[in-house]
Design a protein around this motif. Structure first.
Motif, mmCIF file in Angstrom:
data_model
loop_
_atom_site.group_PDB
_atom_site.id
_atom_site.type_symbol
_atom_site.label_atom_id
_atom_site.label_comp_id
_atom_site.label_asym_id
_atom_site.label_seq_id
_atom_site.Cartn_x
_atom_site.Cartn_y
_atom_site.Cartn_z
ATOM 1 N N GLU A 154 6.869 -0.607 55.189
ATOM 2 C CA GLU A 154 6.591 1.008 55.865
ATOM 3 C C GLU A 154 6.881 0.701 57.070
ATOM 4 O OE1 GLU A 154 1.840 2.397 57.789
ATOM 5 O OE2 GLU A 154 2.340 2.286 55.442
ATOM 6 N N GLN A 155 7.205 -0.522 57.562
ATOM 7 C CA GLN A 155 7.914 -0.755 58.890
ATOM 8 C C GLN A 155 9.591 0.072 59.071
ATOM 9 O OE1 GLN A 155 7.333 -1.107 61.576
ATOM 10 N NE2 GLN A 155 8.760 -1.443 62.753
ATOM 11 N N TYR A 207 14.007 3.916 59.738
ATOM 12 C CA TYR A 207 14.659 4.596 59.431
ATOM 13 C C TYR A 207 14.645 6.154 60.186
ATOM 14 C CZ TYR A 207 17.908 7.373 56.541
ATOM 15 O OH TYR A 207 18.117 8.381 55.231
ATOM 16 N N ILE A 208 13.211 6.752 60.003
ATOM 17 C CA ILE A 208 13.086 7.653 60.554
ATOM 18 C C ILE A 208 13.028 8.367 61.842
ATOM 19 C CG2 ILE A 208 10.577 9.232 61.047
ATOM 20 C CD1 ILE A 208 9.734 8.493 58.038
ATOM 21 N N ASP A 209 12.657 6.814 63.230
ATOM 22 C CA ASP A 209 13.300 7.297 64.528
ATOM 23 C C ASP A 209 14.502 7.252 64.223
ATOM 24 O OD1 ASP A 209 10.508 6.706 65.060
ATOM 25 O OD2 ASP A 209 10.537 4.267 64.965
ATOM 26 N N GLN A 210 15.694 6.645 63.657
ATOM 27 C CA GLN A 210 16.358 6.424 63.486
ATOM 28 C C GLN A 210 17.444 7.891 63.319
ATOM 29 O OE1 GLN A 210 18.307 3.452 61.025
ATOM 30 N NE2 GLN A 210 18.488 1.822 63.172
ATOM 31 N N ALA A 240 18.806 10.124 65.699
ATOM 32 C CA ALA A 240 20.415 10.820 65.510
ATOM 33 C C ALA A 240 20.676 12.654 65.562
ATOM 34 C CB ALA A 240 21.118 11.069 64.227
ATOM 35 N N GLU A 241 19.671 13.003 65.359
ATOM 36 C CA GLU A 241 18.833 14.278 65.659
ATOM 37 C C GLU A 241 19.144 15.093 66.571
ATOM 38 O OE1 GLU A 241 19.559 18.540 64.346
ATOM 39 O OE2 GLU A 241 19.976 16.843 62.661
ATOM 40 N N TYR A 242 18.686 13.508 67.541
ATOM 41 C CA TYR A 242 18.107 14.070 68.993
ATOM 42 C C TYR A 242 19.701 14.332 69.906
ATOM 43 C CZ TYR A 242 16.118 13.818 73.992
ATOM 44 O OH TYR A 242 16.104 14.126 75.397
ATOM 45 N N ALA A 243 20.452 13.040 69.662
ATOM 46 C CA ALA A 243 21.835 13.307 70.006
ATOM 47 C C ALA A 243 22.846 14.339 69.210
ATOM 48 C CB ALA A 243 22.990 12.100 69.698
#
Length: 57
Positions: free
Chosen positions: A2-3, A8-11, A15-18
């Motif tokens: 789960e970690q 992975y979701i945070d990354q 990436a979408e934010y950038a």
């Protein structure tokens, strides 16, 4: 496991934010809005600074 999924979701989110910021670089309306905001902020700094100077005299 789960970690790893959270990382992975945070990354993906980062990436979408950038990507969204990179797409704004070419958007003239976004640049104008940012410049107007900076002008307002600078004006507020000057007014605050003048107010502080006048209150100490």
């Amino acid at each position: 496991m789960e970690q790893g999924n959270c990382t992975y979701i945070d990354q993906l989110k980062k990436a979408e934010y950038a990507k969204s910021y990179k797409s704004m670089v070419d958007d003239d309306s976004i640049i104008r809005i940012a410049e107007e905001g900076i002008d307002d902020y600078f004006r507020q700094l000057i007014e605050t600074d003048l107010g502080q100077k006048n209150s100490t005299v």
